[in-house]
Design a protein around this motif. Sequence first.
Motif, PDB file in Angstrom:
ATOM      1  N   TYR A 100       0.872  -1.174   0.000  1.00  0.00           N
ATOM      2  CA  TYR A 100       0.000   0.000   0.000  1.00  0.00           C
ATOM      3  C   TYR A 100       0.910   1.224   0.000  1.00  0.00           C
ATOM      4  O   TYR A 100       1.854   1.299   0.797  1.00  0.00           O
ATOM      5  N   ALA A 111      -1.690   3.725   8.500  1.00  0.00           N
ATOM      6  CA  ALA A 111      -2.328   2.630   7.771  1.00  0.00           C
ATOM      7  C   ALA A 111      -2.068   1.290   8.452  1.00  0.00           C
ATOM      8  O   ALA A 111      -2.976   0.445   8.554  1.00  0.00           O
ATOM      9  N   LEU A 115      -4.904  -1.087   9.970  1.00  0.00           N
ATOM     10  CA  LEU A 115      -5.046  -2.437   9.432  1.00  0.00           C
ATOM     11  C   LEU A 115      -4.987  -3.480  10.543  1.00  0.00           C
ATOM     12  O   LEU A 115      -5.767  -4.443  10.549  1.00  0.00           O
ATOM     13  N   ARG A 118      -8.249  -3.483  12.316  1.00  0.00           N
ATOM     14  CA  ARG A 118      -9.335  -3.975  11.467  1.00  0.00           C
ATOM     15  C   ARG A 118      -9.236  -5.488  11.263  1.00  0.00           C
ATOM     16  O   ARG A 118     -10.247  -6.203  11.258  1.00  0.00           O
ATOM     17  N   LEU A 273      -7.951  -4.719   4.609  1.00  0.00           N
ATOM     18  CA  LEU A 273      -7.901  -3.376   4.043  1.00  0.00           C
ATOM     19  C   LEU A 273      -8.724  -3.391   2.743  1.00  0.00           C
ATOM     20  O   LEU A 273      -8.216  -3.139   1.652  1.00  0.00           O
ATOM     21  N   THR A 277     -11.914   1.092   3.109  1.00  0.00           N
ATOM     22  CA  THR A 277     -11.473   1.132   4.506  1.00  0.00           C
ATOM     23  C   THR A 277     -10.368   2.152   4.743  1.00  0.00           C
ATOM     24  O   THR A 277     -10.197   2.634   5.864  1.00  0.00           O
ATOM     25  N   HIS A 278      -9.579   2.474   3.716  1.00  0.00           N
ATOM     26  CA  HIS A 278      -8.467   3.402   3.902  1.00  0.00           C
ATOM     27  C   HIS A 278      -8.067   3.942   2.532  1.00  0.00           C
ATOM     28  O   HIS A 278      -8.396   3.343   1.494  1.00  0.00           O
TER      29      HIS A 278
END
Length: 404
Positions: A100, A111, A115, A118, A273, A277-278
């Motif tokens: 990413y 991030a 993550l 999540r 992810l 979500t981001h």
Amino acid sequence: MAASPTRDDFDRYMTPNYSPQQAIPVRGEGSRLWDQADKEYIDFAGGIAVNALGHCHPALVGALTAQANKLWHLSNVYTNEPALALAKQMVERTFADKAYFCSSGGEANEAAFKLARRWAFDNFGEKKHKIISFRQAFHGRTLFTVSVGGQPKYSEGFGPIPGGIVHAEFNDLDSVRTLIDDDTCAIVVEPIQGEGGVTPATPEFMQGLRELCDRHQALLVVDEVQSGVGRSGKLYAYMHYGVTPDILTTAKALGGGFPVGAMLTTDRVAPSLAVGTHGSTYGGNALACAVGLAALTTIDTPEVLAGVERRHALFREHLEVINRKYGVFKEIRGMGLLIGAEMSDDFEGRARDILPLALEQGLMILVAGPNVLRMAPSLVIPEADIQEGMARLELAIGQLVDPS
């Protein structure tokens, strides 16, 4: 003709969150810089471990100019060839399956921490959210990352800070064992604490963290924003330890001076992810990724990485010579070309005093807190520049010891 900007213009027009040195560099080549008055400096600071190939390296200039004439930015509504090429190389050269992209180390860590939580939420439920980090750690300046970082001075006055974050002692597994439980979603660690004093993790500590994560179904997040991309003498410092992370963050040297960051992870973790979500407007920018690819492939060669180890030995040898003469250092430590010299008891807290003295002698250098002199030069700094820079450092330290 308009007058050149001056250091006074910083105080006049910029917010006061920085206090830069008086000189204003205007051009650079390799490990040397020149200011507005054409005074020359040797660069041991490397833009805080960013300029891993020095200034204006031909490979980076070539990649930037070639891409600048093709495509700059698309956003993530579309993908682009440089981003895909960089992701492929990063995956093939590391433990990771997925990448990413973002623009900085703080964003990469933001991030990573999102993550980790999540992933735990998706697989175990909302109760599994605790993050263990370490005192004296540094992970960025967003409210989340500064809270995970273990230096209260950076979060003071910005509360209430995010909850569910606890701090253990670096290189102390017992302190981690007292905190970890089945509600822990991640342990976050720098293999070399950079801002915290340039302190490497021990092999036993890193291996123990991996085992604790496995035992409690938590993720090991390795922050290599400062230690990564050749800085330690391997492409990433985790490779020294025989330990595989679940998530790794990287920035600084990844762009060689162009802003780019990345988070790497595995196929086991990446699905959390999911779309929406981001995100990052500039993440995966074509210019940044073209330069990042040139930096990565130039640095990750046997010649450059072996050269880092050789240069480390030269830095340490010169620092020890200076210390035998002046007795200003208690300990010289670090890995590769991330080197810290902790001040002795007689000069405690005076590392920052060396910066302007070194600048007068034509040397740019760093600190890591008030008590550690830090060096993070180009990974390909010529050995002659190391020798000349150390001669200048010795003059600066001589002034510190005897101002008369």
